[in-house]
Design an enzyme around this catalytic site. Structure first.
Site, mmCIF file in Angstrom:
data_model
loop_
_atom_site.group_PDB
_atom_site.id
_atom_site.type_symbol
_atom_site.label_atom_id
_atom_site.label_comp_id
_atom_site.label_asym_id
_atom_site.label_seq_id
_atom_site.Cartn_x
_atom_site.Cartn_y
_atom_site.Cartn_z
ATOM 1 N N LYS A 301 0.817 -1.216 0.000
ATOM 2 C CA LYS A 301 0.000 0.000 0.000
ATOM 3 C C LYS A 301 0.846 1.259 0.000
ATOM 4 O O LYS A 301 2.068 1.241 0.121
ATOM 5 C CB LYS A 301 -0.974 -0.035 1.183
ATOM 6 C CG LYS A 301 -2.123 -1.008 0.937
ATOM 7 C CD LYS A 301 -3.238 -0.842 1.927
ATOM 8 C CE LYS A 301 -4.418 -1.732 1.549
ATOM 9 N NZ LYS A 301 -5.472 -1.702 2.568
ATOM 10 N N ARG A 336 -3.431 -9.913 5.363
ATOM 11 C CA ARG A 336 -3.867 -9.998 3.965
ATOM 12 C C ARG A 336 -2.723 -9.523 3.077
ATOM 13 O O ARG A 336 -2.310 -8.359 3.166
ATOM 14 C CB ARG A 336 -5.120 -9.142 3.753
ATOM 15 C CG ARG A 336 -5.733 -9.248 2.365
ATOM 16 C CD ARG A 336 -7.034 -8.442 2.301
ATOM 17 N NE ARG A 336 -7.664 -8.543 0.992
ATOM 18 C CZ ARG A 336 -7.421 -7.718 -0.032
ATOM 19 N NH1 ARG A 336 -6.555 -6.719 0.121
ATOM 20 N NH2 ARG A 336 -8.044 -7.877 -1.191
#
Length: 365
Positions: A301, A336
């Protein structure tokens, strides 16, 4: 008894983690039935949106206080395992949830598997072999600016893959905001609903999950309509995200979702600044107070790029592993990730160090 502000909301964040509980009876507590023990809490008291008290207290002090005792009990209680088809997912150590996107435009791997469900399913099987406990299948990108996908197209993208993965015996999550997609995915063999809107995007979503009796991941994302703020709008992002998730958990329970089947996700990156994301990462242990397993989705991210010379998504493995291990060190149960092999390997090494600390010579003293 502690002298606490009578009107304040109270929070406990586990701190002062220790290598072993051996020889420290009554001094330390086990975090959520996992591999970590801690010897103190950070006590936070909030009035009118401001922290009016913030200090360390012992585990014993928290357990003895009538207002803090129930929070401490939720933090230390083991998280019940989830039955996912033929598999049982236990939360006594961190597990990996693998990302399998059937999208043309996801920020990291968009288009990789689109239009080839057989190849996508094989990729999922390979990730299971590499150590992924859950395969998270998604048919709509949630990156900033992504277009909304019609539910029929989303179903067509994910169902053929889920059917193949279900036949292989894998534990499967459907990453969607839409009730119709949830229904189709569960009918095809998915076991968990992972909703970035915490069941708020679609008016039928909460009903679908409650009726199915399936586990659900409730994630925090910027959504002013439902009280979730966006970038630059937080006074105290850690506390405010906690409060929002607590409200979503209670709403789900009131609608008939079993609390033992709820997983929470603070939503790293979703409408938050770099400072917000760093505060959430450093304060992750606070979310154990909700009494639910925690999912951390920080893989590749923007937080990594922002701290690493604007590295593009495909060059964010090192930063992603750093965030995953930070999560593991604070008791996160589900990670995740995109890079399954590397993440599983990192967790196995981390687990080895934890085990060695428990059995080291000093542990018997």
């Amino acid at each position: 008894m502690l002298d606490l502000p009578s009107a304040a909301r109270l929070y406990l964040r586990p701190i002062q983690f220790v290598d072993t509980p051996v020889g420290r009876d009554g001094e330390v507590a086990r975090l959520a039935g996992g591999l970590l023990w801690f010897s103190a809490y950070e006590l936070i008291a909030v009035e009118n949106g401001r922290r009016v008290l913030q200090r360390a207290i012992s585990v014993a002090e928290a357990e003895a206080d009538p207002r803090l005792g129930p929070i401490s009990a939720r933090i230390t209680a083991p998280r019940p395992p989830l039955t996912l088809g033929p598999r049982t997912l236990r939360f006594d150590q961190p597990q990996v949830m693998a990302i399998l996107n059937m999208t043309p435009d996801s920020f990291s791997d968009g288009g990789k598997h689109l239009g080839d469900p057989a190849a996508a399913a094989q990729s999922g099987v390979d990730m299971s072999i590499a150590g992924a406990a859950i395969l998270d299948v998604g048919g709509e990108s949630t990156r900033p600016g992504a277009e909304t996908v019609w539910e029929g197209d989303e179903i067509a993208r994910v169902v053929p893959v889920i059917e193949r993965l279900a036949a292989s015996g894998a534990a499967i999550s459907i990453d969607t905001r839409k009730a119709a997609v949830m229904e189709a995915a569960l009918a095809a063999g998915a076991h968990i609903v992972n909703d970035v809107s915490a069941l708020l995007y679609d008016d039928r979503a909460l009903e679908v999950v409650a009726r199915a009796g399936c586990p659900v991941v409730l994630m925090h994302a910027a959504d002013p309509k439902h009280g979730a703020k966006g970038k630059g709008a937080y006074t105290d992002v850690l506390v405010e995200v906690y409060d929002w998730l607590e409200a979503r958990v209670e709403a789900a329970v009131a609608a008939g979702v079993d609390r033992s089947r709820i997983v929470v996700d603070p939503g790293i990156g979703f409408g938050k600044t770099l400072a917000d994301n760093l505060a959430l990462m450093n304060g992750l242990a606070l979310f154990h107070g909700l009494g639910c397993p925690i999912l951390l989705g920080a893989s590749r991210k923007r937080i990594v790029g922002a701290l690493a010379n604007e590295a593009p998504a495909e060059q964010r493995l090192g930063g992603s592993l750093a965030l995953a291990l930070k999560g593991a060190a604070l008791g996160v149960q589900l990670l995740r990730v995109h890079d399954v092999f590397e993440s599983v390997q990192a967790l196995r090494v981390w687990r080895g160090m934890q085990d060695a600390a428990l059995t080291a010579p000093h542990a018997a003293v």
